[in-house]
Design an enzyme around this catalytic site. Structure first.
Site, PDB file in Angstrom:
ATOM      1  N   GLY B  12       0.825  -1.199   0.000  1.00 17.84           N
ATOM      2  CA  GLY B  12       0.000   0.000   0.000  1.00 17.84           C
ATOM      3  C   GLY B  12       0.859   1.247   0.000  1.00 17.84           C
ATOM      4  O   GLY B  12       1.807   1.362   0.784  1.00 17.84           O
ATOM      5  N   GLY B  13       0.535   2.181  -0.873  1.00 16.40           N
ATOM      6  CA  GLY B  13       1.319   3.415  -1.002  1.00 16.40           C
ATOM      7  C   GLY B  13       0.486   4.662  -0.761  1.00 16.40           C
ATOM      8  O   GLY B  13       0.707   5.695  -1.386  1.00 16.40           O
ATOM      9  N   SER B  52      -8.727  10.996  -1.693  1.00 16.21           N
ATOM     10  CA  SER B  52     -10.097  11.515  -1.681  1.00 16.21           C
ATOM     11  C   SER B  52     -10.486  12.189  -0.368  1.00 16.21           C
ATOM     12  O   SER B  52     -11.579  12.743  -0.269  1.00 16.21           O
ATOM     13  CB  SER B  52     -11.086  10.387  -1.967  1.00 16.21           C
ATOM     14  OG  SER B  52     -10.898   9.907  -3.278  1.00 16.21           O
ATOM     15  N   GLY B  56      -9.669  17.441   6.614  1.00 10.06           N
ATOM     16  CA  GLY B  56      -8.503  17.886   7.347  1.00 10.06           C
ATOM     17  C   GLY B  56      -7.931  16.855   8.294  1.00 10.06           C
ATOM     18  O   GLY B  56      -8.368  15.701   8.314  1.00 10.06           O
ATOM     19  N   GLN B 235     -18.198   3.080   9.633  1.00 10.87           N
ATOM     20  CA  GLN B 235     -18.716   4.434   9.763  1.00 10.87           C
ATOM     21  C   GLN B 235     -19.526   4.874   8.554  1.00 10.87           C
ATOM     22  O   GLN B 235     -19.072   4.737   7.426  1.00 10.87           O
ATOM     23  CB  GLN B 235     -17.549   5.409   9.946  1.00 10.87           C
ATOM     24  CG  GLN B 235     -17.980   6.871  10.006  1.00 10.87           C
ATOM     25  CD  GLN B 235     -16.906   7.746  10.618  1.00 10.87           C
ATOM     26  OE1 GLN B 235     -15.961   8.123   9.948  1.00 10.87           O
ATOM     27  NE2 GLN B 235     -17.044   8.061  11.900  1.00 10.87           N
ATOM     28  N   HIS B 237     -20.816   8.100   6.876  1.00  8.83           N
ATOM     29  CA  HIS B 237     -20.640   9.554   6.852  1.00  8.83           C
ATOM     30  C   HIS B 237     -22.004  10.166   6.574  1.00  8.83           C
ATOM     31  O   HIS B 237     -22.723   9.688   5.712  1.00  8.83           O
ATOM     32  CB  HIS B 237     -19.642   9.931   5.754  1.00  8.83           C
ATOM     33  CG  HIS B 237     -19.133  11.334   5.854  1.00  8.83           C
ATOM     34  ND1 HIS B 237     -19.926  12.428   5.600  1.00  8.83           N
ATOM     35  CD2 HIS B 237     -17.915  11.816   6.183  1.00  8.83           C
ATOM     36  CE1 HIS B 237     -19.199  13.531   5.768  1.00  8.83           C
ATOM     37  NE2 HIS B 237     -17.979  13.187   6.123  1.00  8.83           N
ATOM     38  N   GLU B 250     -17.268  16.899   5.858  1.00 10.03           N
ATOM     39  CA  GLU B 250     -17.782  17.411   7.123  1.00 10.03           C
ATOM     40  C   GLU B 250     -17.375  18.874   7.331  1.00 10.03           C
ATOM     41  O   GLU B 250     -18.027  19.619   8.055  1.00 10.03           O
ATOM     42  CB  GLU B 250     -17.202  16.548   8.254  1.00 10.03           C
ATOM     43  CG  GLU B 250     -17.759  16.809   9.612  1.00 10.03           C
ATOM     44  CD  GLU B 250     -17.375  15.667  10.560  1.00 10.03           C
ATOM     45  OE1 GLU B 250     -17.577  14.498  10.204  1.00 10.03           O
ATOM     46  OE2 GLU B 250     -16.886  15.969  11.652  1.00 10.03           O
ATOM     47  N   HIS B 349     -18.356   4.983   4.788  1.00  6.67           N
ATOM     48  CA  HIS B 349     -17.195   5.836   4.578  1.00  6.67           C
ATOM     49  C   HIS B 349     -15.893   5.236   5.079  1.00  6.67           C
ATOM     50  O   HIS B 349     -14.842   5.426   4.470  1.00  6.67           O
ATOM     51  CB  HIS B 349     -17.453   7.162   5.298  1.00  6.67           C
ATOM     52  CG  HIS B 349     -16.380   8.193   5.130  1.00  6.67           C
ATOM     53  ND1 HIS B 349     -15.956   8.613   3.885  1.00  6.67           N
ATOM     54  CD2 HIS B 349     -15.656   8.912   6.038  1.00  6.67           C
ATOM     55  CE1 HIS B 349     -15.008   9.537   4.040  1.00  6.67           C
ATOM     56  NE2 HIS B 349     -14.794   9.722   5.330  1.00  6.67           N
ATOM     57  N   ARG B 384     -15.166   6.776  14.757  1.00  2.77           N
ATOM     58  CA  ARG B 384     -14.044   7.686  14.548  1.00  2.77           C
ATOM     59  C   ARG B 384     -14.538   9.124  14.421  1.00  2.77           C
ATOM     60  O   ARG B 384     -15.559   9.374  13.797  1.00  2.77           O
ATOM     61  CB  ARG B 384     -13.302   7.307  13.266  1.00  2.77           C
ATOM     62  CG  ARG B 384     -12.202   8.263  12.891  1.00  2.77           C
ATOM     63  CD  ARG B 384     -11.390   7.776  11.717  1.00  2.77           C
ATOM     64  NE  ARG B 384     -12.065   7.842  10.436  1.00  2.77           N
ATOM     65  CZ  ARG B 384     -12.230   8.958   9.724  1.00  2.77           C
ATOM     66  NH1 ARG B 384     -11.778  10.113  10.184  1.00  2.77           N
ATOM     67  NH2 ARG B 384     -12.832   8.927   8.562  1.00  2.77           N
ATOM     68  N   GLY B 386     -14.189  12.679  12.681  1.00  4.93           N
ATOM     69  CA  GLY B 386     -13.657  13.223  11.435  1.00  4.93           C
ATOM     70  C   GLY B 386     -12.367  13.968  11.688  1.00  4.93           C
ATOM     71  O   GLY B 386     -12.247  14.675  12.686  1.00  4.93           O
ATOM     72  N   LEU B 390      -6.563  10.976   9.126  1.00  2.00           N
ATOM     73  CA  LEU B 390      -5.351  11.413   8.418  1.00  2.00           C
ATOM     74  C   LEU B 390      -4.199  11.527   9.416  1.00  2.00           C
ATOM     75  O   LEU B 390      -3.067  11.139   9.131  1.00  2.00           O
ATOM     76  CB  LEU B 390      -5.601  12.737   7.699  1.00  2.00           C
ATOM     77  CG  LEU B 390      -6.663  12.703   6.592  1.00  2.00           C
ATOM     78  CD1 LEU B 390      -6.764  14.054   5.900  1.00  2.00           C
ATOM     79  CD2 LEU B 390      -6.366  11.615   5.568  1.00  2.00           C
TER      80      LEU B 390
END
Lengths: 248, 572
Positions: B12-13, B52, B56, B235, B237, B250, B349, B384, B386, B390
Site C-alpha cells: 500500500g502506497g 479523496s 482535514g 462508519q 458519513h 464534514e 465511509h 471515529r 472526522g 489522516l
C-alpha cells in the site's frame, strides 16, 4: 420518456491475442448525469468483462481514468455524456505505449520524469520540528497553489505535441510541479531544479502551443508555468554571465 | 522463478504506507545502517484512496487547546471503546507530524499571520483541524509521494497485486505479488511486511470509497493468521451525494453549513441540540435515517435525502474554503451550492476495525506490521471522529515504519526458500479461475449481491434477523464464488482476474463485519442494534478479534485499555 442509448466505440488491443488494434462497439443505456466512465463500467459489468481500463475515485481527484474521448484527452469520471452525441469513441491516451485496451504505460513519468525535477521541498537546513512551521502568508501560498493542483492524470502529456515528437521531453506536468516548488517561499532548492529545467529536453524545447493547459482538468496552467520558468531561467543565465559568483 | 528480496515490504502506497516508508528510511539513515524498502501497491501510490480525503487532520496546535481535550473528544467519540494509551500517543504526536508535513511542503491553509489555519470538525470541542483547502488528502498524499522520491532506498512496485503473505506459525517471510501489467507472479522475500492497504468500503453498495477499496490488506492478514479487530464498527458519513455516494466533507458543516429536513427544519435540534451540525458522525447519520424513516426527508426513505444548506456562507467563503465541494456538486449533481441546498444522505465511509496491532503497528504475527485504516490500534473505537484518520496515518504510519526498521536491524532473516511460492499462488489462482471447467457466474453479479446484502443487514441500524440474513447470504455467495466465469484468460493487465481476487478478499472482510456485529449484543457508537438498543459496559466494554480457523471464524475477546478516562454515559 424515451431511454437514451448511445454507441460507444472502444479502441481495443491485447498483443497476446494477435488481433492488432481494432474497434469494438457497445450499446449503452444512458441516464441523465452519467459520465463516460459510467458507460465503460456498464460495459465491463454487463456486456464485456474483458475490457481493461483504470479507474478508482470517480470524483476527479485520483487521476486514474484519463482516456481519449472523441479525439480529446479527457478525465472520463468527470466527462458528462450529455455533452456528447449518441455515438462516441474512446481510445487510450495518446503519446504513451499501450499496455492493453485503454490502459497506457506511464512509468516514464512516475519513475523518471517526475523524480528528475526534484519535486520536494529543499532546505539548506531543516529547522527542528519544535520550532514550529515555516511561516507562509496566504498571498505567498497563492503563488504556487495552482501548480500544486496537478493530479498526475497525464492528459497534458497526451495533448503535448513536443512529447509526441521527443519522448525525452520532461513535459508539462513535471515542469509545472518543478515550478510548484520553485515558487514556494519555503523552498531553497530552485538552483538544482533550474539546472535540469535549463538543460536539454526541458524548458527550451517547449514550443508554447498551450495544449497542455487546455487539456488540464484541474485548472493547472503548465504552459504559463513553463513560460514563467523560461523568463526566470533566462535571467539566471544572464546573471551568471554578468555576476558568475552569484549562483546558488 | 527468481525471488526478489527487500528488508521491508510495505503493501500500500497511501498516506500510512508512504509515511512508514519514509520513516523507515530515515531511521536507517540516523542509525547509519542500510535498509532496503519496497512499496508494493496495486495502483500508482498517488491513486490511493487517501487522495479523496477532503476535510482535514486534527492536532493540538493552539494555546486554547490541550492534549487532554483532544484525547477526551476522541474517546467520547469512540463511545469509550478506544484504547486510551493509543489515543494519548495519537494526540501527543499529532502536532509534530503536522509540522513535519509542513516542512515537507504540504500546503496547509494559512492565517494572515502565516501560521497554519484550523477549522471546526464534528465531535471536536474546539477548532483543531488543519486542512489544505478541501483536498487535504490529495495534498498530503502528493506531498508524501513526492518527498518519498528523494529516498533512493525506497523501491516501488506499482500496479502489483499482492495475492498472499508468506508466513508460518512463527514469523513472516515475504509476499507473493501479481505484476498486473505482465500477469506474472513473483515472491518477494522480506524480514518484515507492513500492511497499509487501506479499508474495504466497497463491500457496501453505497460508499464514498473508490473502486480500489476492497479490504485486500485486511483479508491478507486474516488469512496469514493475524486477527481482525472491531470489524463490526463501520462508519456512515452523514453527507454523501445520492446515487454516486461522492463525499461532501464534514468541513462543509465545520464552516457553518446546516442540515435541513423537508419541513425546512434544522432537525438536529431534536437529536443533539448542544452540538447540532458539529455532532459526531454516528449520531448525525442515525438522525438523518430516522428523519427519512419518518417521512421527513425528500424522496423514498431507502434512497431519500435531506438538504445540506451552505447558501448563507456566501460565495466568497465557499470559494476560498470549499472549492472542491463547489466543483463536485456542480459536476456530479448539476447543483450550485451558492444558490441551492445540496441533497445528501448517509454513506459508508470508513472502517474503524482492522488488523489488530499494538501501539507500534506490530501484529501478533512476528514481522507483520500494519498502519492506517488497514489497522486497528485502536484510537477510533466504536466511532471515529472526522479528521482523526489522516492524523492516524501519519502518527502510526511513522511509528510502524520506525518499529519495523528497528526489528529488521535485530533480525538475521530466515533462510526459508521462497522459490516455490509464486508458482503455488499462480497454479492455485489459474486453476480456480482460468481453467475451462470453472464456468459459473460473473464477478460483477456476485459482487453486487454481496454489496446489497451488506447494505441490507449491516447498515446504520441492525438486528439479529438482518445480520443473520447477511451471514447466510454471504455463505451462499462464497459457495457460488467458487465457480466464477472469467472470460479473460490472457495475462496482460487482466483486470477481470484482479476483480475475482478482490471479490474473494471482500467476502472474507464482509464476513468478519457481519459475524462480529451479530455477536455484539449492544449498541455502541456506529454499531446500533435495534434489538439491543443500550450500551452494555458490563458485558461489552471489550474488543472482538476475529480469527480465521480451520473451523471457520472464531471470535476472541480482548480488554479495552483505560488510562484516565473512566467510561461514562456518552452525552453531548
Amino acid at each position: 420518456m424515451l431511454e437514451r442509448r448511445i454507441k460507444v466505440n472502444v479502441e481495443r488491443q491485447n498483443f497476446e491475442l494477435q488481433e492488432g488494434i481494432y474497434t469494438q462497439s457497445y450499446e449503452v443505456p444512458v441516464m441523465d448525469g452519467m459520465m463516460v466512465l459510467d458507460a465503460l463500467n456498464y460495459i465491463r459489468d454487463e456486456i464485456d468483462s474483458t475490457l481493461a481500463f483504470r479507474w478508482s475515485c470517480r470524483m476527479g481527484i485520483c487521476g486514474s481514468c484519463g482516456m481519449t474521448v472523441d479525439e480529446q484527452p479527457r478525465l472520463t469520471c468527470q466527462d458528462n455524456l450529455n455533452e456528447y452525441s449518441d455515438e462516441i469513441s474512446v481510445a487510450p491516451l495518446n503519446n504513451f505505449p499501450v499496455i492493453r485496451d485503454l490502459v497506457v504505460d506511464i512509468d516514464d513519468f512516475m519513475q523518471k520524469k517526475l523524480p528528475s525535477v526534484s519535486p520536494w521541498l529543499i532546505r539548506k537546513e531543516e529547522a527542528p520540528l519544535d520550532e514550529g512551521e515555516y511561516l507562509q502568508s496566504p498571498a505567498e501560498m497563492a503563488k504556487y497553489a495552482d501548480n500544486s493542483a496537478c493530479i498526475n492524470c497525464m492528459l497534458c502529456y497526451s495533448a503535448c505535441p513536443v512529447y509526441d515528437m521527443e519522448p525525452n521531453f520532461v513535459g508539462p506536468a513535471a515542469m509545472a510541479l518543478a515550478q510548484r516548488y520553485n515558487l514556494d517561499s519555503r523552498d531553497q532548492g530552485s538552483g538544482a531544479r533550474y539546472s535540469v529545467l535549463s538543460g536539454p529536453d526541458a524548458l527550451w524545447d517547449c514550443t508554447f502551443v498551450g495544449e497542455c493547459s487546455v487539456a488540464c482538468p484541474k485548472g493547472v496552467n503548465p504552459a504559463e508555468a513553463i513560460q514563467r520558468a523560461k523568463v526566470e531561467a533566462a535571467q539566471r543565465w544572464a546573471k551568471s554571465i554578468i555576476m558568475p559568483w552569484s549562483q546558488k | 522463478m527468481t525471488t526478489l528480496q527487500h528488508d521491508l515490504v510495505i503493501i500500500g502506497g497511501g498516506l500510512a504506507g508512504l509515511r512508514a516508508a519514509i520513516e523507515a528510511a530515515r531511521t536507517a539513515e540516523k542509525a547509519g545502517k542500510s535498509l532496503d524498502i519496497a512499496i508494493v501497491s496495486k495502483v500508482y501510490p498517488v491513486r490511493s484512496h487517501s487522495v479523496s480525503a477532503e476535510g482535514g487532520a486534527a492536532a493540538v496546535l493552539r494555546d486554547y487547546d490541550t492534549f487532554d481535550l483532544h484525547a477526551m473528544d476522541t474517546i467520547r467519540g469512540a463511545d469509550f471503546l478506544a484504547d486510551q494509551d493509543a489515543v494519548e500517543i495519537l494526540v501527543n504526536s499529532a502536532p509534530s507530524e503536522i509540522i513535519q508535513m509542513e516542512h515537507w511542503g504540504c500546503p496547509w491553509n494559512r492565517d494572515e499571520d502565516g501560521h497554519v489555519s484550523v477549522r471546526a470538525f464534528g465531535g471536536m470541542s474546539v477548532k483543531r483541524t488543519v486542512f489544505a483547502s478541501d483536498k487535504t488528502g490529495f495534498h498530503m498524499l502528493h506531498t508524501l509521494f513526492q518527498t518519498s522520491l528523494k529516498y533512493t532506498t525506497i523501491t516501488r512496485y506499482d500496479e502489483w497485486f499482492v495475492t498472499s503473505i508468506i508466513a508460518d506459525d512463527k514469523e513472516v517471510h515475504g509476499i507473493v505479488g501479481l505484476d498486473i501489467s505482465t500477469g506474472s507472479f513473483h515472491a518477494i522475500k522480506a524480514k518484515a511486511v507492513m500492511l497499509a492497504a487501506g479499508g474495504g468500503g466497497r463491500v457496501f453498495a453505497f460508499t464514498t470509497n473508490g473502486s480500489i477499496c476492497t479490504g485486500d490488506g485486511m483479508a491478507l492478514a486474516y488469512r496469514a493468521g493475524a486477527p481482525l479487530k472491531d470489524m463490526e464498527f463501520v462508519q456512515f458519513h452523514p453527507t454523501g451525494l445520492p446515487n454516486t455516494g461522492i463525499l461532501i466533507t464534514e468541513a462543509a458543516r465545520g464552516e457553518g453549513g446546516y442540515l435541513i429536513n423537508a419541513k425546512g427544519e434544522r432537525f438536529l435540534e431534536k437529536y443533539i441540540p448542544n452540538k447540532m451540525e458539529m455532532g459526531p458522525r454516528d449520531i448525525i447519520s442515525r438522525a438523518i435515517i430516522t428523519e427519512l424513516e419518518q417521512g421527513l426527508g425528500y424522496g423514498e426513505s431507502k434512497d431519500g435525502f435531506v438538504h445540506l444548506d451552505l447558501r448563507h456562507l456566501g460565495e466568497k467563503h465557499l470559494k476560498s474554503r470549499l472549492p472542491f465541494i463547489l466543483e463536485l456538486t456542480r459536476t456530479y449533481m448539476g447543483i450550485d451550492p451558492v444558490i441551492e441546498p445540496i441533497p445528501v444522505r448517509p454513506v459508508l465511509h470508513y472502517m474503524m476495525g482492522g488488523v489488530h496491532t499494538d501501539n507500534d503497528g506490530r501484529t501478533p504475527l512476528k514481522g507483520l506490521y500494519s498502519a492506517g485504516e488497514n489497522a486497528c490500534v485502536t484510537i477510533n473505537g466504536a466511532n471515529r471522529l472526522g479528521s482523526n484518520s489522516l492524523t492516524e496515518c501519519l502518527v502510526f504510519g511513522a511509528r510502524a515504519g520506525s518499529a519495523a526498521a528497528g526489528y529488521i536491524f535485530e533480525t538475521a532473516g530466515s533462510d526459508k526458500d521462497l522459490s516455490t511460492f509464486a508458482e503455488r499462488d499462480e497454479t492455485k489462482i489459474r486453476t480456480r479461475f482460468l481453467t475451462e471447467r470453472n464456468r459459473g457466474e460473473k464477478v460483477s453479479v456476485i459482487r453486487k449481491e454481496l454489496q446489497a446484502t451488506m447494505e441490507e443487514g449491516a447498515g446504520v441500524f441492525r438486528t439479529a434477523k438482518g445480520l443473520n440474513g447477511s451471514i447466510e447470504k454471504l455463505a451462499e455467495l462464497r459457495e457460488r464464488a467458487q465457480r466464477l466465469q472469467i472470460k479473460d484468460s490472457t495475462r496482460t493487465y487482466n483486470l477481470e482476474l484482479v476483480g475475482a481476487l478482490e471479490l474473494d478478499f471482500m467476502l472474507d472482510v464482509a464476513d468478519t463485519i457481519v459475524q462480529s456485529a451479530h455477536n455484539r449484543q449492544e449498541s455502541r457508537g456506529a454499531h446500533v442494534r435495534r434489538d439491543f438498543p443500550e450500551r452494555d459496559d458490563e458485558k461489552w466494554l471489550i474488543h472482538q478479534q476475529a480469527n480465521m480457523t480451520p473451523k471457520g471464524l472464531k471470535i476472541k475477546k480482548s480488554p479495552v485499555t483505560i488510562t484516565k478516562w473512566q467510561p461514562e454515559e456518552r452525552k453531548y
